[in-house]
Design an enzyme around this catalytic site. Structure first.
Site, PDB file in Angstrom:
ATOM      1  N   GLY A   1       5.583   4.740 -16.038  1.00  0.00           N
ATOM      2  CA  GLY A   1       5.007   4.637 -14.712  1.00  0.00           C
ATOM      3  C   GLY A   1       5.273   5.907 -13.927  1.00  0.00           C
ATOM      4  N   CYS A   2       4.531   6.105 -12.848  1.00  0.00           N
ATOM      5  CA  CYS A   2       4.693   7.335 -12.072  1.00  0.00           C
ATOM      6  C   CYS A   2       6.082   7.413 -11.437  1.00  0.00           C
ATOM      7  CB  CYS A   2       3.588   7.473 -11.034  1.00  0.00           C
ATOM      8  SG  CYS A   2       3.400   6.069  -9.918  1.00  0.00           S
ATOM      9  N   TYR A   3       6.454   6.419 -10.642  1.00  0.00           N
ATOM     10  CA  TYR A   3       7.776   6.454 -10.014  1.00  0.00           C
ATOM     11  C   TYR A   3       8.911   6.462 -11.043  1.00  0.00           C
ATOM     12  CZ  TYR A   3       5.312   5.157  -5.664  1.00  0.00           C
ATOM     13  OH  TYR A   3       4.476   5.106  -4.574  1.00  0.00           O
TER      14      TYR A   3
END
Length: 313
Positions: free
Chosen positions: A116-118
């Site tokens: 995921g990005c975060y």
């Protein structure tokens, strides 16, 4: 000469469009695409998924699980950009730089789940420090992050860029207030934390780019651990990484702000360690493009590893 065939299932979403743009002019892969009228037809998607060498899934979680179920050809390899399989033990986590030898594991995997990005920023900061014993596994981690509105997907992009007054009314929108963001289990598992981290995300009124920060109290760390040691650990871990760099301490001391858009359009991740020795506090930071290292760039990097490109990590 035949080239590997890649099928992007969901190539009209934010991540799928970006991956397609990164691959369309390459001469070492062949993109398999479906006509617009057939993109949502299960039978045609199943045909394409079984005809390609590598499938990249850019779909909602339920649809990604369905797509994996369509695959009957044992030779087909998969990169899943959704969050459906990120904590599954039979999928390889697609963050090549997170551990020694992990790029090799991705290169030989049948099933790779894109981070995921975060989590990319959080795990990139936390895992090396936890592995080195500088940060206790039971440390009460708090993560704060601001992403461009594209982090909300195609609907958020359309709302902001169509001039929707309600969407653009707030310059910053803090969300995930139930403290149950879907990225929390992923961060905990792959960073190696003993407990759930406290995670507060937000969207800014700009298109893309993330600034993620983690405050650290030195008094809660093992005796003798300083901000300089935390920095040295990260710098050593990523010394040979092509797409991750650690800001020199001198640059961190001179910095007055962090620009979330600084690495837009790249697949790079920049980590920082900001030290207040007198106050006994450290701020860890990560800056990267949520559509780059946080999504499409990472997927293409994993694809390159699976295709045998040693330079990809």
């Amino acid at each position: 000469m035949s080239f590997p065939t890649v099928f992007i299932d969901g190539d009209q979403g934010t991540t799928g469009l970006q991956i397609h743009a990164r691959l369309r002019d390459r001469t070492d892969v062949r993109l398999l695409t479906l006509p617009a009228a057939e993109r949502k037809e299960a039978a045609r998607r199943a045909d394409a998924l079984n005809a390609c060498d590598i499938a990249i899934l850019c779909l909602p979680d339920a649809a990604a699980r369905e797509a994996v179920g369509f695959i009957r050809n044992p030779a087909v390899r998969v990169i899943d950009a959704s969050s459906a399989h990120r904590t599954q033990p039979d999928w390889v986590y697609g963050f090549p730089e997170m551990a020694d030898g992990h790029a090799h594991e991705i290169a030989h995997a049948k099933r790779v789940t894109n981070p995921g990005c975060y989590p990319t920023g959080a795990i990139g900061l936390l895992r090396p420090l936890l592995q080195a014993g500088l940060l206790p596994r039971d440390y009460p981690v708090s993560i704060h992050a601001v992403s461009g509105y594209s982090g909300g997907g195609r609907a958020a992009v359309d709302a902001f860029e169509s001039g929707d007054a309600a969407a653009r009314a707030l310059p910053l929108q803090v969300y995930g207030l139930a403290l149950a963001h879907k990225h929390v289990p992923e961060i905990r598992q792959h960073a190696g934390l003993a407990h759930r981290p406290f995670f507060v995300p937000a969207y800014g009124a700009y298109r893309q780019g993330i600034v993620l920060t983690i405050p650290i109290e030195l008094r809660l760390l093992p005796a003798g651990v300083t901000g300089e040691r935390l920095h040295a650990c990260l710098a050593h871990h990523y010394a040979d990484a092509r797409h991750v760099d650690v800001m020199p301490l001198a640059d961190a001391r001179a910095a007055t702000h962090l620009d979330p858009q600084a690495l837009n359009g790249t697949n790079d991740l920049r980590l920082g360690v900001f030290v207040n020795a007198n106050g006994g506090q450290v701020l860890l930071s990560a800056v990267f493009d949520n559509l780059g290292k946080g999504a499409s760039g990472a997927a293409v990097q994993n694809l390159d590893l699976m295709l045998g490109a040693r330079h990809a990590a």
